[in-house]
Each structure stands twice: as structure tokens, then as C-alpha cells.
Design a protein around this motif. Structure first.
Motif, short mmCIF file in Angstrom:
data_model
loop_
_atom_site.label_atom_id
_atom_site.label_comp_id
_atom_site.label_asym_id
_atom_site.label_seq_id
_atom_site.Cartn_x
_atom_site.Cartn_y
_atom_site.Cartn_z
N GLY A 108 -0.88 6.75 6.53
CA GLY A 108 -1.38 8.13 6.46
C GLY A 108 -0.90 8.96 7.63
N ALA A 109 -0.91 8.37 8.83
CA ALA A 109 -0.45 9.09 10.03
C ALA A 109 1.02 9.49 9.90
CB ALA A 109 -0.65 8.24 11.27
N ALA A 110 1.78 8.69 9.13
CA ALA A 110 3.20 9.00 8.90
C ALA A 110 3.40 9.93 7.72
CB ALA A 110 3.97 7.70 8.68
N PHE A 113 1.38 8.82 1.97
CA PHE A 113 0.19 8.42 1.24
C PHE A 113 0.49 7.49 0.08
CE2 PHE A 113 -2.68 9.08 -2.38
CZ PHE A 113 -3.81 8.47 -1.85
N ASP A 114 1.59 7.73 -0.62
CA ASP A 114 1.91 6.88 -1.77
C ASP A 114 2.04 5.42 -1.36
OD1 ASP A 114 1.86 9.00 -3.54
OD2 ASP A 114 4.01 9.42 -3.31
N LEU A 115 2.61 5.17 -0.19
CA LEU A 115 2.74 3.80 0.30
C LEU A 115 1.40 3.26 0.78
CD1 LEU A 115 6.15 4.05 2.17
CD2 LEU A 115 5.67 3.09 -0.09
N LEU A 135 -11.39 1.58 1.55
CA LEU A 135 -11.34 2.79 0.73
C LEU A 135 -11.42 4.03 1.61
CD1 LEU A 135 -11.36 4.43 -1.85
CD2 LEU A 135 -13.81 4.00 -2.08
N ASN A 136 -12.29 3.99 2.62
CA ASN A 136 -12.38 5.12 3.55
C ASN A 136 -11.07 5.33 4.30
OD1 ASN A 136 -15.01 5.71 2.81
ND2 ASN A 136 -15.92 4.50 4.45
N SER A 137 -10.40 4.23 4.64
CA SER A 137 -9.09 4.34 5.30
C SER A 137 -8.08 5.00 4.37
CB SER A 137 -8.59 2.96 5.74
OG SER A 137 -9.39 2.44 6.78
N LEU A 138 -8.15 4.67 3.09
CA LEU A 138 -7.26 5.30 2.12
C LEU A 138 -7.53 6.80 2.02
CD1 LEU A 138 -5.07 4.88 -0.09
CD2 LEU A 138 -6.95 4.63 -1.73
N LEU A 139 -8.80 7.16 2.05
CA LEU A 139 -9.16 8.58 2.02
C LEU A 139 -8.63 9.30 3.26
CD1 LEU A 139 -12.86 8.35 0.75
CD2 LEU A 139 -10.82 8.89 -0.60
N GLN A 140 -8.76 8.65 4.41
CA GLN A 140 -8.24 9.23 5.65
C GLN A 140 -6.73 9.41 5.55
OE1 GLN A 140 -9.76 10.62 7.95
NE2 GLN A 140 -11.45 9.47 8.83
N ALA A 141 -6.04 8.42 4.98
CA ALA A 141 -4.59 8.53 4.82
C ALA A 141 -4.23 9.69 3.91
CB ALA A 141 -4.03 7.22 4.24
N CYS A 142 -5.05 9.92 2.91
CA CYS A 142 -4.82 11.03 1.98
C CYS A 142 -4.97 12.37 2.71
CB CYS A 142 -5.82 10.93 0.82
SG CYS A 142 -5.40 11.94 -0.60
N ASN A 149 -6.12 17.80 -2.47
CA ASN A 149 -6.58 17.89 -3.85
C ASN A 149 -6.85 16.52 -4.48
OD1 ASN A 149 -6.40 20.68 -3.79
ND2 ASN A 149 -4.31 20.72 -4.57
N GLU A 150 -6.29 15.47 -3.88
CA GLU A 150 -6.46 14.13 -4.44
C GLU A 150 -7.69 13.41 -3.90
OE1 GLU A 150 -2.91 11.74 -4.72
OE2 GLU A 150 -1.67 13.50 -4.32
N VAL A 151 -8.24 13.88 -2.79
CA VAL A 151 -9.35 13.17 -2.16
C VAL A 151 -10.56 13.13 -3.08
CG1 VAL A 151 -10.94 13.13 -0.20
CG2 VAL A 151 -8.54 13.76 0.15
#
Length: 386
Positions: A108-110, A113-115, A135-142, A149-151
Motif C-alpha cells: 500500500g505504501a508503494a 493495491f492490486d498486489l 483485512l484492516n491492513s488491506l484497507l489501509q493499503a487501499c 472508492n473501493e474501501v
């Protein structure tokens, strides 16, 4: 819907179209790409690999890892970051969810998001079923990838698919995402939902709302949020205050900022360095050297220490004011600090001291810079003075 939040909806509803337009304009603004030399890229990659593969086989969250990922991706080297992070997948297995979540956040920092999503979806096959933590980490990456719009869709769909229960962190991320997208009305609805779920909102829940309103100079709406926090008995902390202090300074409300700082102290909220920096920046902009000096001295006597922003602001300011005695004090203080500001700036201080017949002070600074911890400054007395 609670009566307090219902009132907030009415207060904010009239300004939503303008807020959304402003957010859309901000999102449309392209970020300038930085450039890095090949040597710098290699150093950053080496640092990233070492940090992710320490001798113990464990990992620690380190600010330099995020910094390396951000610098490399900003310079267009996302494929190199991906190569390193993919190599880490082999370390994911039972009881290593925290590491998997960390890699997701790094993607996410990079801005990849798709990866991040790809790794999240692979976790069950790696014997590491995701929990609400990953899951929360995925949301943060998003959010970090600015896919706001995807969150909402992820929060709505994934917990149901994976039989997970969203927690306060989940909702906090959703609030922040809506604020970043300019959807304040939706953010307020999430505040309602948090209470309906029996969860207790905290200061960080409201922080994105404060940032949104105060930074844009909408103090009336920001103060409504502030009052809402107090009505819910949420403790206002240094972060809450420094958001408002910086906004006041930015919008030429320096006197109000000083009063707010005093209010913070009356309420036994311990200021952090960012609170002091806000006032120091304000008085430097006002060309008020006495007050800038006063607030620096208060900072030094406080429980926190000056940082990069403090010194980078004050040293040029007092050089401009030709207050070389104060500049000397700042530079001697700087030598005991772990961060580094521009060595060229500190060398110019030495040059100024020599030029104004303060050779003894200049030599003292050079001597201080010769210690192992300060050798990065490599200060020298100008040859013209010899």
C-alpha cells in the motif's frame, strides 16, 4: 441517528458539493515523480532487504522501511519493491499473520493495491487464514494507494465472505477514507454506525474530520466535531490540539493558537513537539524573533525535544535576523540530536561566525562536529580566516 450527529448532518449538508469538488480536484492533481541516482536506489534496496531479513529471522516495524518503499515507488521503481516483497512470501505460514499484514501495508505504501489484494487472497493457501487484522491492513493499503472508492466495497463484502467482524480500526479507516474523498456526510454516518455496533469511538476516529475542516479553514464545522468529541467524553490529546494549532497558524490566527495552547496546558494535555512547532512557525512568519526564541526555550524545557522541522526553521530564521549568538545556541543543541539537517546550512553558520569575528564560537562548533556522532557535518573553519 443520534440527535448530536443529526444536527451535524444539517450543519454540513449545505457545503457538501463544494467539498466534493475540492476533493476531486485534489485527486486529479498529479504527484511529481522524484528522481534517484542508481547508487541511491541500490542503497535503498539494500536497506529494505536488510530490514525485512534480520539475522534473528523476526521482523520489526521500522520507519526506514516505509521511507525506503515510499522513495523507491515515488521514483518509479515499484517493480524492484515488488521483487523484494514477493521474495518475502516464503516466510508466511501459520502464526505469521502479522508479517503478512505488514507486507500488505508495504504494498500500500508503494501504491500497489492490486498486489496487496493478491497477497491477501493468497493467505489461506499459505496456511495463514486472514483475520480482521490483515483485512484492516488491506484497507489501509487501499487508502494509501488512494483507491478511496473501493474501501467501502471491501468493508461491505469481505467481512461477510470471510466471516469476520469489523472492529473499531475497520471503521476508523473507513472514516478516514471518506474524509480523504471529501464524503463527509458518509463519514458522519460511520460515526453513527460505530455507536450502533456497541463500539466506543476514540480520538483517532474523529481525527480525519478535524483535519478536513481545520486545514481548509472551516473552523465552525471543525469546532462542531471538537464539541461532539467532548460530548462523548473522548479525551482530546496532543494530536487533536496540534491539528487545530497548525490550522490556526496557517490561517493567520496566531493569537488564537496561543490561547489554545494555554487551554491545552490548563486541561493537563501534554504538548508534543508538533504543537510547539506550530507556534514557532507562526512567530517566524510574523518575523517576531523574541517570541520565536521564547517558544523554542519552552520546547527545550518541556518533556519533548526539538525535531528536524524546529531546527530547519529556526537556524535560517535567526541567521536572517543576524542573531548569531542564538544561531550558535541552536547549532550546539543540534549537535546533541540524532537527526541531521543540511550540513551546508550549518557550515554557513560557521562562516558567519568567522565573518563577524566570533572565531572562538566557530571553532567550538567545528570541534563539536568532529565527534563520531556528528562527523556527518564535517565542519571547517574557512581558509580565508587563517
Amino acid at each position: 441517528m443520534s440527535s448530536v450527529v443529526r444536527q451535524l448532518h444539517r450543519v454540513f449538508s449545505a457545503s457538501q458539493p463544494a467539498a466534493a469538488a475540492a476533493a476531486a480536484a485534489a485527486a486529479a492533481t498529479a504527484t511529481a515523480r522524484t528522481t534517484l541516482t542508481s547508487t541511491k536506489v541500490r542503497k535503498l534496496l539494500d536497506s529494505l532487504e536488510r530490514s525485512l531479513k534480520p539475522p534473528s529471522g523476526q521482523f520489526r516495524r521500522q520507519s526506514r522501511v516505509l521511507e525506503a518503499v515510499h522513495k523507491l515507488s515515488s521514483a518509479g521503481h515499484t517493480s524492484l519493491v515488488d521483487e523484494i516483497l514477493r521474495d518475502q512470501k516464503q516466510r508466511i505460514g501459520p502464526e505469521s499473520e502479522l508479517f503478512a499484514a505488514y507486507l500488505i501495508e508495504l504494498y500500500g505504501a508503494a501504491g500497489m493495491f492490486d498486489l496487496a489484494r493478491e497477497l491477501f487472497d493468497e493467505m489461506p493457501n499459505l496456511n495463514c487464514p486472514p483475520t480482521i487484522r490483515s483485512l484492516n491492513s488491506l484497507l489501509q493499503a487501499c487508502v494509501k494507494s488512494e483507491r478511496f472508492n473501493e474501501v467501502e466495497r471491501l468493508v461491505r463484502d469481505l467481512p461477510v465472505m470471510l466471516s469476520l467482524e469489523p472492529d473499531l480500526v475497520t471503521y476508523n479507516i473507513l472514516v478516514g477514507s471518506y474524509c480523504r474523498a471529501g464524503s463527509i456526510d458518509r463519514a458522519l454516518l460511520v460515526i453513527d454506525e460505530i455507536s450502533e455496533k456497541g463500539l466506543q469511538p476514540e480520538a483517532i476516529t474523529f481525527t480525519p474530520l478535524l483535519v478536513f475542516f481545520y486545514r481548509s479553514g472551516r473552523f465552525k464545522e471543525g469546532d462542531h466535531i471538537w464539541d461532539l468529541m467532548e460530548s462523548k467524553n473522548i479525551t482530546l490529546n496532543a494530536t487533536t490540539y496540534h491539528i487545530k494549532l497548525h490550522a490556526m497558524v496557517s490561517h493567520d490566527k496566531l493569537a488564537d493558537a496561543v490561547e489554545l495552547f494555554a487551554d491545552m496546558e490548563k486541561k493537563s494535555v501534554i504538548p508534543d513537539v508538533y504543537c510547539y512547532n506550530a507556534l514557532i512557525i507562526g512567530f517566524c512568519r510574523k518575523e517576531d524573533s523574541e517570541e520565536a526564541k521564547n517558544w523554542y526555550q519552552k520546547l527545550v524545557k518541556s518533556s519533548c525535544s526539538p525535531d528536524f522541522v524546529t531546527m530547519s526553521m529556526l537556524i535560517p530564521f535567526f541567521r536572517k535576523k543576524n542573531d548569531l549568538d542564538m544561531v550558535y545556541v541552536l547549532c550546539t543543541d543540534l549537535m546533541s540530536m540524532s537527526f541531521r539537517i543540511s550540513p551546508h546550512l550549518v557550515q554557513r553558520v560557521v562562516d558567519d561566525l568567522v565573518q563577524h569575528s566570533k572565531l572562538e564560537l566557530a571553532e567550538e562548533l567545528v570541534k563539536l562536529s568532529s565527534s563520531d556522532s556528528n562527523s556527518r557535518y564535517n565542519l571547517k573553519i574557512p581558509s580565508v580566516s587563517r
